[in-house]
Design an enzyme around this catalytic site. Structure first.
Site, PDB file in Angstrom:
ATOM      1  N   ASP A 178       0.841  -1.190   0.000  1.00 54.90           N
ATOM      2  CA  ASP A 178       0.000   0.000   0.000  1.00 54.90           C
ATOM      3  C   ASP A 178       0.882   1.247   0.000  1.00 54.90           C
ATOM      4  OD1 ASP A 178      -2.671   1.398   0.566  1.00 54.90           O
ATOM      5  OD2 ASP A 178      -1.448   2.063   2.249  1.00 54.90           O
ATOM      6  N   TYR A 181       2.554   9.846   0.474  1.00 58.71           N
ATOM      7  CA  TYR A 181       3.561   9.208   1.335  1.00 58.71           C
ATOM      8  C   TYR A 181       4.977   9.633   0.940  1.00 58.71           C
ATOM      9  CZ  TYR A 181      -0.205   6.022   2.817  1.00 58.71           C
ATOM     10  OH  TYR A 181      -1.372   5.483   3.300  1.00 58.71           O
ATOM     11  N   HIS A 188      -8.027   9.310  -1.639  1.00 61.21           N
ATOM     12  CA  HIS A 188      -7.484   9.657  -0.324  1.00 61.21           C
ATOM     13  C   HIS A 188      -8.330  10.791   0.246  1.00 61.21           C
ATOM     14  CE1 HIS A 188      -3.147   8.941   1.376  1.00 61.21           C
ATOM     15  NE2 HIS A 188      -4.076   8.668   2.264  1.00 61.21           N
ATOM     16  N   SER A 229     -10.571   5.499   0.370  1.00 63.99           N
ATOM     17  CA  SER A 229     -10.000   5.420   1.711  1.00 63.99           C
ATOM     18  C   SER A 229     -10.605   6.588   2.469  1.00 63.99           C
ATOM     19  CB  SER A 229      -8.473   5.525   1.664  1.00 63.99           C
ATOM     20  OG  SER A 229      -7.957   5.541   2.979  1.00 63.99           O
TER      21      SER A 229
END
Length: 269
Positions: A66, A71, A135, A168
Site C-alpha cells: 500500500d 507518502y 485519499h 479510503s
C-alpha cells in the site's frame, strides 16, 4: 522450526479477481517522516534496508503493498525496489492528497486524478495499478457526489490503467456510498474505533473488498495487562468475514515477523 507464513491464507479482494495476503505492507515510512502520527519517531530506511524488508515480506507470504502520492517518496522508491517482481505484488495507491512542504493539500478534479494516476504508473514502473483509492480529506460524501474523481477512476479502469478503485474514507456513510459503484473501501477498524463497521457488513453481503487501515490503532492500542494487543486486534478484524486484508505499516523486521505469525495463528485456529 520454520516461521509461520501467509502463503496459503490468501483471500479474494472483493470482486476484482485478485487474491491478497490477509496482511498488507503499508509504506508511508519508506517515504515520509513528517506529519505522521506514530507514538515514537523513526528513521526512513535506506535502499538496502527497504529492499530487505520487502524481501522479508514476500518470503513471509505478503503480496499486498500500500502506497500513495501523499507518502512522500514512497512510490518513486518502490518502482526501482520492486523491479522484476511486479507479478508478485498487488499494488494499492491513492489519488486526491498531495503532501508538500510538510502539509497536505487535496485535489479531486478529473484533471488531477488522471495526472496523479499517470504519475503513479511512471513512479511505480508499471502499466497497471491494481487498486487506486481516493485519499479522502474527511468530506467523503461531498467528494463522491460532487467531485469528478470517482467517474475519472471508472474511466481509467475501463482504459486498463487500473484494475479497481474505491475510497479510503473517514466515515461509514462515505464507505457505504463508495462501495455502491466502487470495488473497495479502506476503513478504520480496531479495538478503539469501530464506527465504520457497517461498511464491512455491506462489503461482506455484496462481495466487495475491504482493506483495514489503523488496524493496530497506529501503535496506540492499550489493553489490560497480560493481553497481547496485536493478537487481540487481529482477532477482532478477522472475526469479520468482510475483511480482505489489514494494512500495517512497519519498517521493523521483528514487528513484521511477529505480525505475520500472529495473523497466521489467528486464521489457523
Amino acid at each position: 522450526m520454520s516461521l509461520p507464513t501467509l502463503h496459503d491464507l490468501r483471500r479474494p479482494l472483493g470482486g476484482t479477481g485478485l487474491t491478497v495476503s490477509p496482511l498488507g505492507l503499508g509504506t508511508v515510512k519508506l517515504g515520509r517522516d513528517q506529519g505522521v502520527k506514530y507514538p515514537s519517531g523513526f528513521t526512513i530506511p535506506d535502499d538496502d534496508e527497504a529492499r530487505m524488508l520487502l524481501a522479508q515480506a514476500r518470503e513471509l507470504g505478503i503480496n499486498l503493498i500500500d502506497t500513495a502520492p501523499a507518502y512522500g517518496r514512497s512510490e518513486e522508491r518502490l518502482g526501482p525496489l520492486l523491479r522484476g517482481q511486479r507479478d508478485h505484488w498487488v499494488i494499492v495507491s491513492k489519488v486526491g492528497e498531495e503532501f508538500e512542504d510538510g502539509r497536505s493539500r487535496f485535489d479531486f478534479s478529473a484533471a488531477h486524478t488522471r495526472f496523479s494516476v499517470e504519475r503513479s504508473l511512471k513512479r511505480l514502473e508499471t502499466d497497471c495499478i491494481d487498486l487506486v483509492l481516493v485519499h479522502s480529506d474527511g468530506n467523503d460524501l461531498h467528494i463522491l457526489e460532487h467531485e469528478e474523481v470517482y467517474q475519472t477512476l471508472e474511466a481509467l479502469k475501463q482504459e486498463g490503467k487500473i484494475r479497481g478503485f474505491g475510497l479510503s474514507g473517514k466515515t461509514a456513510a462515505g464507505g457505504l456510498k463508495a462501495l455502491e459503484r466502487g470495488d473497495c473501501a479502506m476503513v478504520t477498524y480496531n479495538l478503539n474505533e469501530q464506527a465504520e463497521r457497517p461498511v464491512i457488513d455491506y462489503a461482506a453481503e455484496h462481495g466487495k473488498a475491504i482493506l483495514v487501515k489503523k488496524a493496530l490503532a497506529s501503535g496506540h492500542v492499550c489493553l489490560s495487562p497480560g493481553v497481547d494487543p496485536v493478537r487481540a486486534s487481529f482477532e477482532l478484524l478477522f472475526a469479520h468475514p468482510g475483511v480482505s486484508s489489514a494494512i500495517v505499516g512497519t519498517i521493523n523486521p521483528l514487528h513484521l515477523a511477529h505480525n505475520v505469525a500472529t495473523v497466521a495463528n489467528v486464521l489457523r485456529r
